[in-house]
Design a protein around this motif. Sequence first.
Motif, short mmCIF file in Angstrom:
data_model
loop_
_atom_site.label_atom_id
_atom_site.label_comp_id
_atom_site.label_asym_id
_atom_site.label_seq_id
_atom_site.Cartn_x
_atom_site.Cartn_y
_atom_site.Cartn_z
N GLY A 109 9.15 -3.90 -15.19
CA GLY A 109 9.17 -2.81 -14.24
C GLY A 109 7.82 -2.55 -13.62
N SER A 110 7.70 -1.39 -12.96
CA SER A 110 6.53 -1.11 -12.14
C SER A 110 5.32 -0.68 -12.95
N SER A 111 5.44 -0.47 -14.27
CA SER A 111 4.30 -0.04 -15.05
C SER A 111 3.26 -1.14 -15.19
N ASN A 112 3.68 -2.39 -15.09
CA ASN A 112 2.75 -3.52 -15.11
C ASN A 112 2.58 -4.04 -13.70
N ILE A 113 1.32 -4.10 -13.24
CA ILE A 113 1.07 -4.53 -11.86
C ILE A 113 1.20 -6.04 -11.77
N ARG A 114 2.10 -6.50 -10.92
CA ARG A 114 2.29 -7.91 -10.66
C ARG A 114 2.43 -8.12 -9.16
N PRO A 115 1.92 -9.24 -8.63
CA PRO A 115 1.29 -10.33 -9.37
C PRO A 115 -0.08 -9.93 -9.92
N ILE B 140 -9.29 -10.21 -11.04
CA ILE B 140 -10.56 -9.54 -10.86
C ILE B 140 -10.38 -8.17 -11.51
N PRO B 141 -10.87 -7.98 -12.74
CA PRO B 141 -10.52 -6.78 -13.52
C PRO B 141 -10.75 -5.46 -12.80
N ALA B 142 -11.88 -5.30 -12.13
CA ALA B 142 -12.16 -4.02 -11.47
C ALA B 142 -11.15 -3.76 -10.34
N LEU B 143 -10.78 -4.79 -9.60
CA LEU B 143 -9.82 -4.64 -8.52
C LEU B 143 -8.41 -4.39 -9.07
N ALA B 144 -8.08 -5.07 -10.15
CA ALA B 144 -6.78 -4.85 -10.80
C ALA B 144 -6.67 -3.42 -11.31
N ILE C 22 -8.17 -0.76 -10.08
CA ILE C 22 -7.97 0.13 -8.93
C ILE C 22 -6.51 0.11 -8.48
N ALA C 23 -5.93 -1.10 -8.42
CA ALA C 23 -4.52 -1.22 -8.01
C ALA C 23 -3.61 -0.47 -8.98
N SER C 24 -3.85 -0.64 -10.27
CA SER C 24 -3.03 0.03 -11.27
C SER C 24 -3.15 1.55 -11.16
N ARG C 25 -4.38 2.04 -11.00
CA ARG C 25 -4.60 3.48 -10.89
C ARG C 25 -3.96 4.05 -9.63
N HIS C 26 -4.03 3.29 -8.53
CA HIS C 26 -3.41 3.76 -7.29
C HIS C 26 -1.91 3.89 -7.45
N HIS C 27 -1.27 2.85 -7.97
CA HIS C 27 0.20 2.89 -8.09
C HIS C 27 0.66 3.94 -9.09
N ASN C 28 -0.12 4.14 -10.13
CA ASN C 28 0.22 5.20 -11.08
C ASN C 28 0.12 6.57 -10.43
N ALA C 29 -0.97 6.79 -9.66
CA ALA C 29 -1.16 8.07 -9.01
C ALA C 29 -0.12 8.32 -7.91
N LEU D 278 -1.62 -4.60 -3.13
CA LEU D 278 -2.77 -4.07 -2.41
C LEU D 278 -2.40 -3.89 -0.94
N SER D 279 -2.77 -2.75 -0.37
CA SER D 279 -2.67 -2.52 1.07
C SER D 279 -4.09 -2.31 1.57
N VAL D 280 -4.59 -3.24 2.37
CA VAL D 280 -6.01 -3.28 2.71
C VAL D 280 -6.20 -3.00 4.19
N SER D 281 -7.21 -2.18 4.50
CA SER D 281 -7.55 -1.87 5.88
C SER D 281 -9.05 -2.02 6.07
N GLY D 282 -9.53 -1.71 7.30
CA GLY D 282 -10.95 -1.85 7.58
C GLY D 282 -11.32 -3.30 7.84
N ARG D 283 -12.48 -3.71 7.34
CA ARG D 283 -12.96 -5.09 7.52
C ARG D 283 -12.45 -5.93 6.35
N TYR D 284 -11.16 -6.18 6.37
CA TYR D 284 -10.48 -6.68 5.18
C TYR D 284 -10.63 -8.19 4.92
N LEU D 285 -11.02 -8.97 5.92
CA LEU D 285 -11.07 -10.42 5.71
C LEU D 285 -11.99 -10.85 4.56
#
Length: 262
Positions: free
Chosen positions: A38-44, A48-52, A54-61, A70-77
């Motif tokens: 389910g959604s409690s584990n972020i997949r895929p 990169i632990p720090a980025l992972a 952030i993703a986990s904390r965002h989806h939990n919040a 990840l939904s990325v904006s700004g200078r995303y390349l």
Amino acid sequence: MTMDAAAAKHVGARLLGEIEEGSLEELLDALRVNLTGGSSNIRPHIPIPALANIASRHHNAAKSAPPPVLSVSGRYLPLLYHLISTLIAEPHSYAVVVVDAESRFDVTRLVTSPSSSSSSSSSANPLDRSSPARSSYPANPSDLRHVHVYQPSRGQDQIRAAVAAAQEWMVYGSHGSRAREWWGTVVIGAGAGAGAGSSGIKGDVNAGWKGWLRVEREEVAGFAAGTSIEEALRDRGKRQEVVDGAGWVAGSRVGGYVWKDV
């Protein structure tokens, strides 16, 4: 999550029974949910632990579940180059699909250039022989064949069709990445689909004008108060080195991640 043999058999039988009734996209979503618990584990998985984190904390919040992870904006390349290079390089050695509706993705940026490598090596301590400096772009040229790039027209329907075609190709096609695990799909130029989105474009990473993770250049402090024009001109060479050495920041409400172009 650990799944016993009986439960695994039950899930497998149910999924196989749904293949004829559901689309490939629905089957992939079902596999994600059942294999990760389910959604409690972020997949895929983001290696990169720090980025992972952030993703986990965002989806939990947000009480949301990928895709997109990840939904990325700004200078995303630069973030996409950093992430994809990490994914396709050892020890992970994934295959990745990129659906680029902006025709801006440059696959050669996934590999650290010789000039960049030599400059990072020259700046390292020559007495430290423990290990070479870690590159933000660790992929080798041979890894690039495992990045499958699609460039559809810039429209929601065209992007959605390209994502579906890429998924089908990676699952059923006779391509050169079958010996590798397919990590997922990065969608560039998804527009409103870069959010959690009503557009139905399900990239594992969506990059566009709207996204909760915004990428900008790392801020460089200005001249100290009281610096004269003469002093600024005298020190402009050193300041340019500082500016050139600035990294990138991916920021969000739940935290940020910084990396360098090395």
